[in-house]
Design a protein around this motif. Sequence first.
Motif, PDB file in Angstrom:
ATOM      1  N   LYS A  82       0.836  -1.196   0.000  1.00  0.00           N
ATOM      2  CA  LYS A  82       0.000   0.000   0.000  1.00  0.00           C
ATOM      3  C   LYS A  82       0.879   1.257   0.000  1.00  0.00           C
ATOM      4  O   LYS A  82       1.906   1.316   0.683  1.00  0.00           O
ATOM      5  CB  LYS A  82      -0.915   0.008   1.233  1.00  0.00           C
ATOM      6  CG  LYS A  82      -1.830  -1.220   1.353  1.00  0.00           C
ATOM      7  CD  LYS A  82      -2.892  -1.249   0.278  1.00  0.00           C
ATOM      8  CE  LYS A  82      -3.997  -2.262   0.549  1.00  0.00           C
ATOM      9  NZ  LYS A  82      -3.622  -3.659   0.264  1.00  0.00           N
ATOM     10  N   PHE A  83       0.437   2.268  -0.748  1.00  0.00           N
ATOM     11  CA  PHE A  83       1.165   3.531  -0.874  1.00  0.00           C
ATOM     12  C   PHE A  83       0.243   4.688  -0.476  1.00  0.00           C
ATOM     13  O   PHE A  83      -0.383   5.319  -1.330  1.00  0.00           O
ATOM     14  CB  PHE A  83       1.632   3.735  -2.315  1.00  0.00           C
ATOM     15  CG  PHE A  83       2.832   2.944  -2.732  1.00  0.00           C
ATOM     16  CD1 PHE A  83       3.987   3.586  -3.151  1.00  0.00           C
ATOM     17  CD2 PHE A  83       2.819   1.560  -2.720  1.00  0.00           C
ATOM     18  CE1 PHE A  83       5.108   2.870  -3.551  1.00  0.00           C
ATOM     19  CE2 PHE A  83       3.913   0.826  -3.121  1.00  0.00           C
ATOM     20  CZ  PHE A  83       5.068   1.480  -3.537  1.00  0.00           C
ATOM     21  N   PRO A  84       0.136   4.998   0.798  1.00  0.00           N
ATOM     22  CA  PRO A  84      -0.734   6.106   1.202  1.00  0.00           C
ATOM     23  C   PRO A  84      -0.219   7.445   0.682  1.00  0.00           C
ATOM     24  O   PRO A  84       0.984   7.708   0.673  1.00  0.00           O
ATOM     25  CB  PRO A  84      -0.693   6.048   2.735  1.00  0.00           C
ATOM     26  CG  PRO A  84       0.553   5.288   3.072  1.00  0.00           C
ATOM     27  CD  PRO A  84       0.774   4.326   1.951  1.00  0.00           C
ATOM     28  N   GLY A  85      -1.151   8.287   0.226  1.00  0.00           N
ATOM     29  CA  GLY A  85      -0.773   9.612  -0.249  1.00  0.00           C
ATOM     30  C   GLY A  85      -0.122   9.636  -1.607  1.00  0.00           C
ATOM     31  O   GLY A  85       0.354  10.686  -2.054  1.00  0.00           O
ATOM     32  N   VAL A  86      -0.097   8.501  -2.291  1.00  0.00           N
ATOM     33  CA  VAL A  86       0.550   8.401  -3.604  1.00  0.00           C
ATOM     34  C   VAL A  86      -0.518   8.288  -4.690  1.00  0.00           C
ATOM     35  O   VAL A  86      -1.557   7.661  -4.491  1.00  0.00           O
ATOM     36  CB  VAL A  86       1.506   7.188  -3.639  1.00  0.00           C
ATOM     37  CG1 VAL A  86       2.014   6.923  -5.053  1.00  0.00           C
ATOM     38  CG2 VAL A  86       2.685   7.414  -2.692  1.00  0.00           C
ATOM     39  N   THR A  87      -0.243   8.890  -5.837  1.00  0.00           N
ATOM     40  CA  THR A  87      -1.157   8.848  -6.979  1.00  0.00           C
ATOM     41  C   THR A  87      -0.552   8.021  -8.109  1.00  0.00           C
ATOM     42  O   THR A  87       0.656   7.751  -8.126  1.00  0.00           O
ATOM     43  CB  THR A  87      -1.449  10.257  -7.507  1.00  0.00           C
ATOM     44  OG1 THR A  87      -0.215  10.820  -8.023  1.00  0.00           O
ATOM     45  CG2 THR A  87      -2.000  11.160  -6.410  1.00  0.00           C
ATOM     46  N   VAL A 251       8.913  -6.087  -0.071  1.00  0.00           N
ATOM     47  CA  VAL A 251       8.259  -5.351   1.017  1.00  0.00           C
ATOM     48  C   VAL A 251       9.166  -4.238   1.523  1.00  0.00           C
ATOM     49  O   VAL A 251       8.724  -3.103   1.764  1.00  0.00           O
ATOM     50  CB  VAL A 251       7.865  -6.301   2.168  1.00  0.00           C
ATOM     51  CG1 VAL A 251       7.285  -5.501   3.349  1.00  0.00           C
ATOM     52  CG2 VAL A 251       6.859  -7.341   1.693  1.00  0.00           C
ATOM     53  N   GLN A 252      10.441  -4.537   1.675  1.00  0.00           N
ATOM     54  CA  GLN A 252      11.383  -3.546   2.212  1.00  0.00           C
ATOM     55  C   GLN A 252      11.536  -2.352   1.277  1.00  0.00           C
ATOM     56  O   GLN A 252      11.431  -1.193   1.701  1.00  0.00           O
ATOM     57  CB  GLN A 252      12.742  -4.221   2.441  1.00  0.00           C
ATOM     58  CG  GLN A 252      12.739  -5.259   3.541  1.00  0.00           C
ATOM     59  CD  GLN A 252      14.018  -6.094   3.555  1.00  0.00           C
ATOM     60  OE1 GLN A 252      14.709  -6.224   2.541  1.00  0.00           O
ATOM     61  NE2 GLN A 252      14.334  -6.653   4.703  1.00  0.00           N
ATOM     62  N   GLU A 253      11.779  -2.617   0.008  1.00  0.00           N
ATOM     63  CA  GLU A 253      12.050  -1.510  -0.910  1.00  0.00           C
ATOM     64  C   GLU A 253      10.805  -0.670  -1.168  1.00  0.00           C
ATOM     65  O   GLU A 253      10.881   0.554  -1.275  1.00  0.00           O
ATOM     66  CB  GLU A 253      12.643  -2.029  -2.225  1.00  0.00           C
ATOM     67  CG  GLU A 253      11.719  -2.871  -3.063  1.00  0.00           C
ATOM     68  CD  GLU A 253      12.333  -3.285  -4.403  1.00  0.00           C
ATOM     69  OE1 GLU A 253      13.398  -2.764  -4.776  1.00  0.00           O
ATOM     70  OE2 GLU A 253      11.728  -4.137  -5.087  1.00  0.00           O
ATOM     71  N   PHE A 254       9.634  -1.311  -1.239  1.00  0.00           N
ATOM     72  CA  PHE A 254       8.433  -0.542  -1.528  1.00  0.00           C
ATOM     73  C   PHE A 254       7.877   0.144  -0.281  1.00  0.00           C
ATOM     74  O   PHE A 254       7.213   1.181  -0.392  1.00  0.00           O
ATOM     75  CB  PHE A 254       7.377  -1.407  -2.204  1.00  0.00           C
ATOM     76  CG  PHE A 254       7.627  -1.575  -3.680  1.00  0.00           C
ATOM     77  CD1 PHE A 254       7.789  -0.473  -4.492  1.00  0.00           C
ATOM     78  CD2 PHE A 254       7.724  -2.833  -4.254  1.00  0.00           C
ATOM     79  CE1 PHE A 254       8.033  -0.605  -5.849  1.00  0.00           C
ATOM     80  CE2 PHE A 254       7.961  -2.983  -5.605  1.00  0.00           C
ATOM     81  CZ  PHE A 254       8.123  -1.864  -6.414  1.00  0.00           C
ATOM     82  N   SER A 255       8.132  -0.395   0.885  1.00  0.00           N
ATOM     83  CA  SER A 255       7.781   0.340   2.105  1.00  0.00           C
ATOM     84  C   SER A 255       8.559   1.640   2.164  1.00  0.00           C
ATOM     85  O   SER A 255       8.019   2.697   2.534  1.00  0.00           O
ATOM     86  CB  SER A 255       8.077  -0.509   3.349  1.00  0.00           C
ATOM     87  OG  SER A 255       7.230  -1.643   3.421  1.00  0.00           O
ATOM     88  N   ASN A 256       9.826   1.588   1.772  1.00  0.00           N
ATOM     89  CA  ASN A 256      10.639   2.805   1.805  1.00  0.00           C
ATOM     90  C   ASN A 256      10.227   3.780   0.707  1.00  0.00           C
ATOM     91  O   ASN A 256      10.116   4.990   0.942  1.00  0.00           O
ATOM     92  CB  ASN A 256      12.123   2.465   1.669  1.00  0.00           C
ATOM     93  CG  ASN A 256      13.012   3.617   2.095  1.00  0.00           C
ATOM     94  OD1 ASN A 256      12.980   4.034   3.250  1.00  0.00           O
ATOM     95  ND2 ASN A 256      13.772   4.166   1.173  1.00  0.00           N
ATOM     96  N   LEU A 257       9.970   3.270  -0.496  1.00  0.00           N
ATOM     97  CA  LEU A 257       9.536   4.159  -1.573  1.00  0.00           C
ATOM     98  C   LEU A 257       8.227   4.847  -1.218  1.00  0.00           C
ATOM     99  O   LEU A 257       8.063   6.049  -1.460  1.00  0.00           O
ATOM    100  CB  LEU A 257       9.384   3.374  -2.880  1.00  0.00           C
ATOM    101  CG  LEU A 257       8.938   4.188  -4.088  1.00  0.00           C
ATOM    102  CD1 LEU A 257       9.915   5.316  -4.402  1.00  0.00           C
ATOM    103  CD2 LEU A 257       8.752   3.269  -5.307  1.00  0.00           C
ATOM    104  N   ALA A 258       7.303   4.092  -0.632  1.00  0.00           N
ATOM    105  CA  ALA A 258       6.014   4.680  -0.244  1.00  0.00           C
ATOM    106  C   ALA A 258       6.198   5.825   0.743  1.00  0.00           C
ATOM    107  O   ALA A 258       5.430   6.796   0.734  1.00  0.00           O
ATOM    108  CB  ALA A 258       5.109   3.606   0.357  1.00  0.00           C
TER     109      ALA A 258
END
Length: 273
Positions: A82-87, A251-258
């Motif tokens: 999940k990417f909160p605040g991302v479009t 999970v690690q890389e996309f948690s940080n990108l988000a």
Amino acid sequence: MKDLKTELTFEEQKKTYSKYFYKPLAIPNPELIDILKLGPMDPAKVLMPENINELLDSPYHEIETGYCVLPNGTAYVAVNNKFPGVTVAMINWWFAWHALEDMRYMLWFRKGHYGVSISDEDRAIILDPETKMLQKFQGRTHYVIEDAGGGPEDIQISFLTPEELGFDMDRFKSPAVGTVIGANGISSRRAGGPKSPAIMTHFVREISGGVEFRSRFWLGYHMVDKKPVKIIPDGMQIPIQVAMDLAFHNVQEFSNLASILPSLYEEMEGKIF
């Protein structure tokens, strides 16, 4: 072979967005980590690549996050980040923007991203203001140095259009999908060993408060003429450790990108340069 790069140069440090490289890494989504810690999923519940259009059919599949090795020796990874605040616009921008210099790829996840390069032709296309945002990554090839858990690898990521991935373009529209980041990948471990093929698909759609990445990896396959083809020889099996490492790394890389993308996009004003 390009050397591993773990620190920014003095010139890179002077750029405003270097601060994202030095920020503490985001805590990986604990809910997803707990799911992955349960061990491999049931191979019978895998979405096979020839059924990719099922991503358009239903809200969610029974297993959105998991990994396993299949009876034919290939492997599968699924993760729902999940990417909160991302479009959707931010996601398309990111996959164009980060290819232009090492630091942009490194700040995504500094513990496992060491560098990125592209051809002069692709760079010119990306920098051309007349090129539409999707075409700044679809059809382009990124050459990255990345450690997904098993040691540094040189990976060639050849991005595809949704049509090339096998999607039914008559049904490919919002709200079922916002964008898709898909590619054929081929990786070579720097420590030696065979080259490893994979299909990567990040199926991105809008959800309340942001977007979600329904990622799917089919290790051992490539898309050829809009159809998945098993590339690894019969009798060969991808180790379960490879699939597990990739799932945790995702999970690690996309948690940080988000955690960094909304402010980074705003700071860069959605510009590629």
